[in-house]
Design a protein around this motif. Structure first.
Motif, short mmCIF file in Angstrom:
data_model
loop_
_atom_site.label_atom_id
_atom_site.label_comp_id
_atom_site.label_asym_id
_atom_site.label_seq_id
_atom_site.Cartn_x
_atom_site.Cartn_y
_atom_site.Cartn_z
N GLN A 166 53.67 47.24 41.37
CA GLN A 166 52.47 46.25 40.69
C GLN A 166 52.08 46.40 41.25
O GLN A 166 50.90 46.85 40.67
CB GLN A 166 53.73 45.80 40.00
N ASN A 167 51.93 45.89 43.08
CA ASN A 167 50.72 45.71 43.90
C ASN A 167 49.96 47.11 44.19
O ASN A 167 48.46 47.48 43.84
CB ASN A 167 51.37 44.89 44.58
N TRP A 188 50.22 49.81 41.87
CA TRP A 188 49.49 49.89 40.65
C TRP A 188 48.24 49.65 40.66
O TRP A 188 46.69 50.26 40.73
CB TRP A 188 49.98 50.24 39.32
N HIS A 189 47.63 47.70 41.02
CA HIS A 189 46.74 47.96 41.31
C HIS A 189 45.62 48.16 41.64
O HIS A 189 44.58 47.82 41.90
CB HIS A 189 47.00 46.07 40.63
N LYS A 190 46.13 48.25 42.94
CA LYS A 190 45.08 48.15 44.30
C LYS A 190 45.17 49.99 44.05
O LYS A 190 43.20 49.79 43.68
CB LYS A 190 45.75 48.80 45.38
N LYS A 238 38.79 52.34 34.16
CA LYS A 238 40.06 52.93 34.08
C LYS A 238 39.94 53.89 33.87
O LYS A 238 40.98 54.97 33.91
CB LYS A 238 40.49 51.88 33.14
N ASN A 242 50.33 52.79 33.05
CA ASN A 242 49.50 50.77 32.94
C ASN A 242 50.96 50.57 32.37
O ASN A 242 51.50 49.46 32.50
CB ASN A 242 48.52 50.89 32.39
N GLU A 266 53.61 48.21 33.83
CA GLU A 266 53.11 46.57 33.36
C GLU A 266 54.77 45.98 33.06
O GLU A 266 54.91 44.65 33.25
CB GLU A 266 52.64 46.43 32.71
#
Length: 154
Positions: A34-35, A37-39, A47, A85, A89
């Motif tokens: 997740q980290n 992906w967010h970066k 997006k 996403n 998530e």
């Protein structure tokens, strides 16, 4: 390199298309995925731009599968991004993650989803993430993403 790591019937190298069970990644690995992906999303202005990067990476890796997708590039890029996403998530909740994948699979009934195609999809996205994130794409995140994206094709 990671061939002996397995999470139930799933691992980062081989695509297991004979079973479809819940994927249980270690919580630390799920968080790393997740980290990362967010970066990755943070590297793009929108997006839509992130989705278009995924689209481009996919079809650069396998131009022959481009004809399987009939929608315009921007629309398909957003679909890839939102699908990814939702998958990322829900990674901490294996029943929910499986339900997300089941829903996505119904959207692909008209396509022949095969192990080799899944491998191309997985490798293109993992390579894109590694390229965009550099050292922020940890080994744990890479193994997690490879396993998760292999699971997508199960």
């Amino acid at each position: 390199e990671y061939g002996d790591i397995m999470f139930g019937p799933y691992g980062p190298v081989e695509i297991n298309d004979t079973v479809f069970e819940e994927l249980h990644l270690p919580p630390v690995m799920a968080k790393e995925v997740q980290n990362a992906w967010h970066k990755f999303l943070g590297n793009f202005e929108t997006k839509l731009a992130a989705g278009e990067a995924i689209y481009a990476a996919m079809f650069e890796a396998a131009p022959s599968i481009q004809n399987l997708f009939k929608t315009p590039r921007a629309v398909q890029g957003m679909r890839f991004m939102y699908g990814m996403n939702n998958i990322v998530e829900s990674i901490h909740d294996p029943p929910q993650n499986k339900a997300v994948l089941e829903s996505l699979s119904f959207q692909h009934l008209d396509l022949e989803v095969t192990g080799p195609r899944t491998q191309v999809f997985r490798d293109a996205i993992v390579d894109l993430l590694a390229q965009e994130l550099g050292s922020a794409m940890t080994t744990t995140a890479q193994v997690g993403f490879s396993t998760l994206l292999g699971y997508v094709g199960a």
